[in-house]
Design a protein around this motif. Sequence first.
Motif, PDB file in Angstrom:
ATOM      1  N   SER A 117       0.795  -1.159  -0.105  1.00 53.71           N
ATOM      2  CA  SER A 117      -0.030   0.110  -0.040  1.00 53.71           C
ATOM      3  C   SER A 117       0.867   1.193  -0.040  1.00 53.71           C
ATOM      4  O   SER A 117       1.945   1.193   0.095  1.00 53.71           O
ATOM      5  N   ARG A 119       1.246   3.699   2.172  1.00 52.33           N
ATOM      6  CA  ARG A 119       1.575   3.798   3.397  1.00 52.33           C
ATOM      7  C   ARG A 119       2.998   2.926   3.753  1.00 52.33           C
ATOM      8  O   ARG A 119       4.162   3.349   4.112  1.00 52.33           O
ATOM      9  N   ASN A 137       5.357   3.379  10.329  1.00 48.47           N
ATOM     10  CA  ASN A 137       3.994   3.867   9.888  1.00 48.47           C
ATOM     11  C   ASN A 137       3.812   5.628  10.106  1.00 48.47           C
ATOM     12  O   ASN A 137       3.211   6.223   9.396  1.00 48.47           O
ATOM     13  N   ASP A 154      -3.928   3.922   2.095  1.00 45.72           N
ATOM     14  CA  ASP A 154      -4.241   2.510   1.947  1.00 45.72           C
ATOM     15  C   ASP A 154      -4.550   1.891   0.777  1.00 45.72           C
ATOM     16  O   ASP A 154      -4.755   0.662   0.508  1.00 45.72           O
TER      17      ASP A 154
END
Lengths: 287, 272
Positions: A117, A119, A137, A154
Amino acid sequence: MQPGHRSNAKLSLAIPQTATATERCQPAIQVSNLSIVFDTHHGQLIAVDRVSFDVPHGEFVCIVGPSGCGKSTVLNTIAGLEEPFEGEILVEGLPVHRPRPDVGMVFQQPHLFPWKSVRRNIAHGPRMLGKSAQQANAIADDLIAIVGLKRFADAFPNTLSGGMQQRVAIARALANQPRVLLMDEPFGALDAQTRAVMQDNLLELRNRIKATIVFVTHDIDEAIVLADRVLIMSAGPGRILRQLNVELPRPRSNAILLEPAYLALKKDCLDVIRAEGLRAFRQSDEA
Amino acid sequence: MALDEALTADQGDGRVRARRDAGRLQRLNILIGALSVPAFVLLWELVARSGIVNIVLFPPPSVVAVAIFEWMRSGQFFLDLTASLYRVTTGFTVGAALGIFLGIMTGQFPVVSSLLSPLFHILRPIPPIAFVPIVILWFGLSETGKLFLVVWGVFFTVWLSTHIGVQKVDRGLIRAALMLGTPRRQMLQEIIMLGALPYIVVGLRTAVSISFYTLVAAELAGTFAGIVYRIEIAQQNLQTGQVMGGLAALGLISFAADRMFAAFAERTVWWR
Ligand SMILES: Nc1ncnc2c1ncn2[C@@H]1O[C@H](COP(=O)(O)OP(=O)(O)OP(=O)(O)O)[C@@H](O)[C@H]1O
Ligand SMILES: [Mg+2]
């Protein structure tokens, strides 16, 4: 890179901004007498011929030159992806032999990991440097906000437009807080409109991070809009023909494209390039 | 103004009609598709019972159905099925694991490739069935011999596709990963493995059908249970209904295996 006034406290804290003793007396990047030779089917090809230049800390340098003149090769060598044939490259005073985490790179293609994703793509670098998933993160989320992709945190790369993918690639390169950011025609594959927006975004982003930036392009307009200094390279074998200081006021945006000072600079660039084009043409004619 | 409206109305109408036609055509296609197999079975039944062909050699579907029913009721079917499935799954698993492991080694490390690739390229084109005689000499009628044949067939396909997949991993991804400080281990485990995964999965899917080919060879070579073994026995007793029932079972199983694998593949490389 959102045009809002989002706080970037965390990010700027993380990047050291006070000049250390070494920083004051040495440039961020020193390229001295760099030559690069490739072995090809037709013998040796001199891609880069004795190129030397320095980039002081915090400067934004653009390298322009015709296709095939060795711009990418120079950049890859600074990145440690290519070995110099001759000469030396120092980044932050240390010779470069392999990729280093304090040097980030954005390529012409985003080269995002398709199975991650947005992120997790951005968090990849910090993870590899030993940060915990949580820390990584958090860094990624800060950068996602800065490049204006909160809604897509996401999402997976194949669902993003080219411009958005390149913003993720920029955020990913910044996640390791590089002191030097190398950009190889990062907006080359984008349409003119998106490219102009990305340039403005980059100019704004540049005020928030204090990295030294080397940006390769063959678009003279792009170079002048972005750079503090433009290096013009000759057609292969690549040499540096000329350096131009861009003394246009900051903060800048694409709007300066119509100002007289800008046009004068562009004329200088074009003159150099035209003279070089003629020279190369005559040479190939004689050969 | 009025003309304008009329025009747009007409256009809208045309579009609706086109969509309705497309829908009708699609329903028709589904109907035809649903009738395909029953129509074929009916035709088969009619031809077999018409007297044009020898009914002993070419039994109608009703006779085949009875044979399958008997096969299942006797409990023999379950034993045959498990014996065959066991051979296919263990052989596939072992062959695929070996193929993926060595494919990554030869794809990633030139030294390993120089050592093994020439050998593999010589052995790979030999059809696995050609190994039946030597396998019987080496392993007799044991399960090891059967396993050997299936593993042999699966291994080379999976090895080659993994090897190619590893070499075709996008250089750009590797460079990007290098610039982000990815250590060698993670590079291999994450970037190379996942980058090669689409190729590996294609190889595995081909290997599913290869494992069934080699199963046939393995069971014909002599055994005591298995779907293909049952077909062979029925042939010797001229039980053609049972032979065809066995063929149908084999077809269904390998079809199901392929479908299942396709669904699995789609889920594993969903980013494609
Ligand atoms: N790995 C390689 N092997 C052989 N020759 C190479 C290799 N990489 C680059 N070259 C050659 O070196 C020269 C410079 O290439 P380079 O990619 O640096 O040009 P560039 O200025 O980035 O061009 P562009 O604007 O098209 O990206 C070219 O002539 C190219 O063919
Ligand atoms: Mg290039």
